[in-house]
Write an enzyme that holds these catalytic residues in place. Structure first.
Site, mmCIF file in Angstrom:
data_model
loop_
_atom_site.group_PDB
_atom_site.id
_atom_site.type_symbol
_atom_site.label_atom_id
_atom_site.label_comp_id
_atom_site.label_asym_id
_atom_site.label_seq_id
_atom_site.Cartn_x
_atom_site.Cartn_y
_atom_site.Cartn_z
ATOM 1 N N LYS A 49 -30.176 -43.872 26.259
ATOM 2 C CA LYS A 49 -29.000 -44.277 27.038
ATOM 3 C C LYS A 49 -27.859 -44.677 26.114
ATOM 4 C CE LYS A 49 -31.780 -45.723 30.962
ATOM 5 N NZ LYS A 49 -32.540 -46.800 31.597
ATOM 6 N N GLN A 93 -33.362 -53.117 31.161
ATOM 7 C CA GLN A 93 -34.430 -52.119 31.223
ATOM 8 C C GLN A 93 -35.672 -52.716 31.893
ATOM 9 O OE1 GLN A 93 -34.199 -48.839 30.275
ATOM 10 N NE2 GLN A 93 -36.275 -48.594 31.084
ATOM 11 N N ASP A 116 -27.173 -49.782 37.647
ATOM 12 C CA ASP A 116 -28.383 -49.143 38.177
ATOM 13 C C ASP A 116 -28.409 -49.130 39.703
ATOM 14 O OD1 ASP A 116 -29.974 -48.153 36.113
ATOM 15 O OD2 ASP A 116 -30.599 -50.171 35.517
#
Ligand code: NAP
Length: 367
Positions: A49, A93, A116
């Site tokens: 990412k 994460q 997200d």
């Protein structure tokens, strides 16, 4: 034989477009990437990412925290990032190591920085069809369908898996695109009867070969979201690819399908959010000016008609909140005080609009 949907090539295209657009933004967008612990798979994802961000002209702020990080320490970091104006997106994460509580951590992220789309506020917005962010994996699938001219409108769509990360938001996006969606899970009876009706079948289960050829209608579009390891340790999806490919009209391979698109979409949502924020500040400015106006053009027109003198003064400062105040100079002429504040609420500068500029527009108001 199905056409293979090339996620890798499409991801490269999306990233190039994002890089081009990001370069034109008033400032470089920033993404904070928080990784707690040493999980090797998470380390690989996070590195990927961050590399994508670099390619897209997005600045990444890496935070690597030890496994023993406490909930309080993690929440404090998120609070700090929430207030940092250089950070447009925060990505924590998952999964987090025990005993950290994921739900509390997700809820602590400012919804406008939740790239997200995990925060309950954003999940709600997504489900009413007005998302702040598009969740990356399902958004990547939608982008693939668009690219290959496949419209879900009027189609029967079946999604396998109801996780908050993939299955549910996938069903929401397909519904918004006018598909008729059935969401299946491990307790769904007669699964093959349902999947055989699918014009578009999206599988996000996480079990090797759980979608077999007899479950797929001739000519169906088959999207395989899963990332599994087969008995030889090779990366594969849910779909029995060799058997299903001859029946489908389109199919995504694993690897090289949904995976690269997910990462590319992260950059895309971040870019769009930064653009949205700039627009938000323009609106904020309007409200502070007391104007009931809707667009930038309206501000310009408003200015030209002598009601405000704002636009030129704030050009290049769109990452600041803008306060507008009436002032009169020592000769009694009306001038405009423009106060610029960081999003952290720290007033850092104050500008006067030059008097001649106001005069130029016939806006000199003598008291
Ligand atoms: P998850 O949280 O484990 O959810 C799996 C879902 O599949 C659950 O809803 C489960 O039902 C359902 N399920 C299990 N067995 C089933 C069966 N036999 N038939 C129908 N449904 C069944 O997994 P996830 O996080 O959504 O991830 C799913 C897969 O996608 C994984 O392989 C993951 O690695 C992959 N993934 C890929 C990307 C990408 O970028 N490509 C991104 C995220 C995830 P219940 O709810 O009843 O348990």
């Amino acid at each position: 034989m199905a056409t293979r949907i090339d996620g890798k090539a499409l991801a490269a295209k999306v990233k190039a477009q994002v890089a081009e657009k990001a370069a034109k933004l008033p400032r470089q967008p920033g993404l904070a990437v928080v990784l707690v612990g040493e999980d090797p798979a998470s380390q690989v994802y996070v590195r990927g990412k961050e590399a994508d961000c670099g390619e897209c002209g997005i600045r990444s702020f890496p935070y690597r925290l030890p496994t023993e990080t406490t909930q309080r320490e993690l929440l404090d970091l998120i609070e700090k990032l929430n207030r940092d104006p250089a950070v447009d997106g925060i990505l924590v994460q998952l999964p987090l190591p025990e005993p950290l509580e994921e739900a509390a951590v997700i809820a602590a992220i400012a919804p406008e920085k939740d790239v997200d789309c995990f925060h309950p506020y954003n999940v709600g917005r997504l489900n009413i069809g007005d998302p702040v962010f598009q969740p990356c994996t399902p958004a990547g699938v939608m982008e693939m369908l668009r690219e290959y001219g496949i419209s879900p409108a009027g189609k029967r769509c079946v999604v396998l898996g109801r996780s908050n990360i993939v299955g549910k938001p996938m069903a929401a996006l397909l519904t918004q695109a006018d598909g008729t969606v059935t969401l299946c899970h491990s307790k769904t009876p007669d699964l093959a009867d349902i999947t055989r009706q699918a014009d578009i079948l999206v599988s996000a289960v996480g079990k090797v070969n759980c979608v077999t050829a007899d479950m797929v209608k001739d000519g169906a579009v088959v999207i395989d979201v899963a990332m599994n390891r087969n008995s030889e340790g090779r990366l594969c999806g849910d779909v029995d690819f060799a058997a299903v490919e001859p029946k489908a009209s389109y199919i995504t391979p694993v690897p090289g399908g949904v995976g690269p698109m997910t990462r590319a979409m992260l950059a895309q949502v971040l870019k769009e959010e930064t653009g949205a924020k700039v627009r938000g500040i323009e609106l904020n400015l309007l409200q502070r000016c007391g104007a009931h106006l809707a667009s930038l053009t309206d501000i310009q027109e408003s200015f030209l008609s002598g009601r405000t003198a704002v636009l030129e003064a704030i050009s290049g400062t769109t990452d600041k909140m803008v306060g507008f105040e009436r002032k009169y100079d020592e000769k009694g002429s009306y001038v405009c005080g423009i106060k610029l504040m960081d999003l952290t609420d720290v007033a850092n500068t104050e500008k006067k609009v030059p008097l001649e500029w106001i005069n130029r527009e016939g806006n000199n108001v003598n008291k």
